[in-house]
Design an enzyme around this catalytic site. Structure first.
Site, mmCIF file in Angstrom:
data_model
loop_
_atom_site.group_PDB
_atom_site.id
_atom_site.type_symbol
_atom_site.label_atom_id
_atom_site.label_comp_id
_atom_site.label_asym_id
_atom_site.label_seq_id
_atom_site.Cartn_x
_atom_site.Cartn_y
_atom_site.Cartn_z
ATOM 1 N N HIS A 109 -7.360 0.659 -6.501
ATOM 2 C CA HIS A 109 -7.561 -0.226 -5.342
ATOM 3 C C HIS A 109 -8.167 -1.534 -5.863
ATOM 4 O O HIS A 109 -9.341 -1.850 -5.589
ATOM 5 C CB HIS A 109 -8.467 0.456 -4.316
ATOM 6 C CG HIS A 109 -8.435 -0.164 -2.948
ATOM 7 N ND1 HIS A 109 -7.624 -1.244 -2.619
ATOM 8 C CD2 HIS A 109 -9.123 0.137 -1.812
ATOM 9 C CE1 HIS A 109 -7.825 -1.564 -1.352
ATOM 10 N NE2 HIS A 109 -8.721 -0.742 -0.846
ATOM 11 N N ARG A 137 0.878 -1.188 0.000
ATOM 12 C CA ARG A 137 0.000 0.000 0.000
ATOM 13 C C ARG A 137 0.901 1.219 0.000
ATOM 14 O O ARG A 137 1.698 1.417 0.924
ATOM 15 C CB ARG A 137 -0.911 -0.009 1.229
ATOM 16 C CG ARG A 137 -1.691 1.280 1.389
ATOM 17 C CD ARG A 137 -2.807 1.175 2.410
ATOM 18 N NE ARG A 137 -3.913 0.409 1.895
ATOM 19 C CZ ARG A 137 -5.147 0.387 2.430
ATOM 20 N NH1 ARG A 137 -5.405 1.092 3.513
ATOM 21 N NH2 ARG A 137 -6.097 -0.336 1.890
ATOM 22 N N GLN A 194 -9.990 -4.161 -3.572
ATOM 23 C CA GLN A 194 -11.338 -3.746 -3.169
ATOM 24 C C GLN A 194 -12.345 -4.119 -4.257
ATOM 25 O O GLN A 194 -13.444 -4.612 -3.963
ATOM 26 C CB GLN A 194 -11.353 -2.225 -2.919
ATOM 27 C CG GLN A 194 -12.697 -1.708 -2.472
ATOM 28 C CD GLN A 194 -13.082 -2.203 -1.086
ATOM 29 O OE1 GLN A 194 -12.295 -2.136 -0.153
ATOM 30 N NE2 GLN A 194 -14.293 -2.729 -0.935
ATOM 31 N N ASP A 203 -17.595 6.688 -1.352
ATOM 32 C CA ASP A 203 -16.324 6.583 -0.626
ATOM 33 C C ASP A 203 -16.053 7.958 -0.019
ATOM 34 O O ASP A 203 -16.731 8.944 -0.338
ATOM 35 C CB ASP A 203 -15.213 6.165 -1.626
ATOM 36 C CG ASP A 203 -13.857 5.929 -0.966
ATOM 37 O OD1 ASP A 203 -13.793 5.822 0.283
ATOM 38 O OD2 ASP A 203 -12.842 5.864 -1.692
ATOM 39 N N CYS A 231 -16.550 1.127 0.519
ATOM 40 C CA CYS A 231 -15.359 0.314 0.782
ATOM 41 C C CYS A 231 -14.954 0.356 2.249
ATOM 42 O O CYS A 231 -14.264 -0.543 2.722
ATOM 43 C CB CYS A 231 -14.203 0.797 -0.090
ATOM 44 S SG CYS A 231 -13.875 2.567 0.113
ATOM 45 N N ARG A 250 -13.366 -9.241 1.293
ATOM 46 C CA ARG A 250 -11.949 -8.931 1.092
ATOM 47 C C ARG A 250 -11.114 -10.186 1.359
ATOM 48 O O ARG A 250 -10.163 -10.496 0.651
ATOM 49 C CB ARG A 250 -11.494 -7.792 2.028
ATOM 50 C CG ARG A 250 -12.192 -6.452 1.821
ATOM 51 C CD ARG A 250 -11.877 -5.847 0.455
ATOM 52 N NE ARG A 250 -10.450 -5.724 0.243
ATOM 53 C CZ ARG A 250 -9.701 -4.691 0.658
ATOM 54 N NH1 ARG A 250 -10.269 -3.670 1.266
ATOM 55 N NH2 ARG A 250 -8.395 -4.665 0.421
HETATM 56 N N1 CP Z 1 -11.384 -0.705 2.311
HETATM 57 C C1 CP Z 1 -10.110 -0.718 2.736
HETATM 58 O O1 CP Z 1 -9.154 -0.871 1.942
HETATM 59 O O2 CP Z 1 -9.962 -0.585 4.074
HETATM 60 P P1 CP Z 1 -8.581 -0.347 4.866
HETATM 61 O O3 CP Z 1 -8.076 1.007 4.439
HETATM 62 O O4 CP Z 1 -8.944 -0.407 6.322
HETATM 63 O O5 CP Z 1 -7.622 -1.434 4.477
HETATM 64 N N1 NVA Z 2 -10.252 6.303 -1.375
HETATM 65 C C1 NVA Z 2 -9.882 5.869 -0.051
HETATM 66 C C2 NVA Z 2 -10.075 4.406 0.088
HETATM 67 C C3 NVA Z 2 -9.739 3.829 1.430
HETATM 68 C C4 NVA Z 2 -9.939 2.347 1.481
HETATM 69 C C5 NVA Z 2 -8.429 6.241 0.215
HETATM 70 O O1 NVA Z 2 -7.600 6.102 -0.698
HETATM 71 O O2 NVA Z 2 -8.127 6.703 1.318
#
Ligand code: CP
Ligand code: NVA
Length: 315
Positions: free
Chosen positions: A139, A111, A142, A233, A273, A301
């Site tokens: 993502h 990440r 997701q 989101d 999400c 997930r």
């Molecule tokens: N939806 C999602 O990716 O959650 P986290 O940021 O908690 O991993």
């Molecule tokens: N769009 C959000 C998704 C988190 C799972 C972010 O990138 O923070």
């Protein structure tokens, strides 16, 4: 366990676009069977036996980190979680981190911020299985869980319309790519200046099947009108915290509340999400309603990431 993969064996999942439609379908089929096996307490494949997977997270995570930890464990492997200050943080180059890990571990789940940083890592360590656990632009894990959730509810996505209301962000991009590959139309409704980027729209057009695709609008009511699911989101993603106040003003008309949901199809699902900023992009009334599938998405997930790791391991 699943149909022949047309890409041979993909070894990276940096984007939904790394999977062709057959591979995507095979991954979702496998996820459904792993989900059923887990619920029944049945044994299943353990392709990570004796293997390690590194979790490299430069942003916070509850769902992604926890579900990858469990997924690797249930597939027979172990995780290594280097501390944040040595992950990709400038102590040494991204490429050198990758070349070190390549000597010890089987895969890396990352990440980070720019997608280019993830690609740099993967290119430096071609023998590693590399998974995108969220970047600023995409993502894809997701999107796998979102598609499984919709398949569980509808049986398939062909001919369905999913409205994504809010920022044309990483979650919207991967959802549009995956859902269009499975035959859905994704309508993305965003304020002016926050639309789904043009290159993403073009990529969706290139992979869409069965009449699916992507449509962009600046009108939230037009976006949700008659839709089978309404997805939202956060208005400011991780890394955009300093823009939160300015964005709150621009996004206020895009809040998913009961009034907006009334324009969608009867029984339309609500999706998010998570994490959710209740009272901003969604009201309690909607996220806590019977049509909300947000915790099914969170559960899925786990199942989809187990399938993903198994496919990357050549299962
Ligand atoms: N939806 C999602 O990716 O959650 P986290 O940021 O908690 O991993
Ligand atoms: N769009 C959000 C998704 C988190 C799972 C972010 O990138 O923070």
């Amino acid at each position: 366990m699943h149909e022949q993969l047309s890409l041979g064996s993909p070894t990276r999942f940096l984007s939904v676009l790394d999977f062709d439609p057959l591979t995507l379908e095979a991954c979702l089929d496998l996820a459904a069977s792993l989900k059923a096996a887990r619920a029944a307490g049945r044994r299943h494949v353990r392709p990570l036996e004796g293997r390690h997977v590194a979790l490299l997270f430069e942003k916070p995570s509850l769902r992604t980190r926890s579900t990858f930890q469990i997924a690797v464990h249930e597939l027979g492997g172990d995780v290594v979680e280097p501390p944040a200050d040595v992950v990709l943080g400038g102590r040494e180059s991204v490429a050198d981190v990758a070349r070190n890990l390549e000597r010890w571990v089987y895969g890396a789940v990352i990440r980070t911020f720019a997608q280019a940083r993830l690609e740099e890592f993967a290119d430096a360590a071609p023998s590693l299985r590399v998974v995108n656990a969220l970047t600023d632009e995409e993502h894809p894990c997701q999107a796998l869980a979102d598609c499984l959730t919709l398949i569980d509810t509808w049986g398939g996505l062909r001919g369905r319309t999913i409205a994504f209301v809010g920022d044309g962000n990483n979650v919207a991009a991967s959802l549009a790519q995956a859902a269009a590959m499975l035959g859905a139309t994704v309508r993305v409704a965003s304020p002016v200046g926050f639309e789904l980027p043009h290159p993403v729209r073009e990529s969706v057009g290139a992979v869409a099947r069965f009449g699916g695709g992507v449509v962009v609008t600046n009108d939230p009511i037009e976006g949700v009108f008659g839709a089978d699911a309404v997805y939202t989101d956060v208005w400011a993603s991780m890394g955009q915290e300093s823009e939160a106040d300015a964005r709150r003003h621009a996004f206020a008309p895009f809040q998913v509340n009961a009034r907006l949901m009334a324009h969608a199809a009867p029984e339309a699902l609500f999706m998010h999400c998570l994490p959710a900023h209740r009272g901003d992009e969604v009201t309690d009334e909607v996220i806590d309603s019977p049509v909300s599938v947000v915790f099914d998405q969170a559960e899925n997930r786990l199942h989809t990431q187990k399938a993903l790791l198994a496919i990357l391991a050549g299962e």
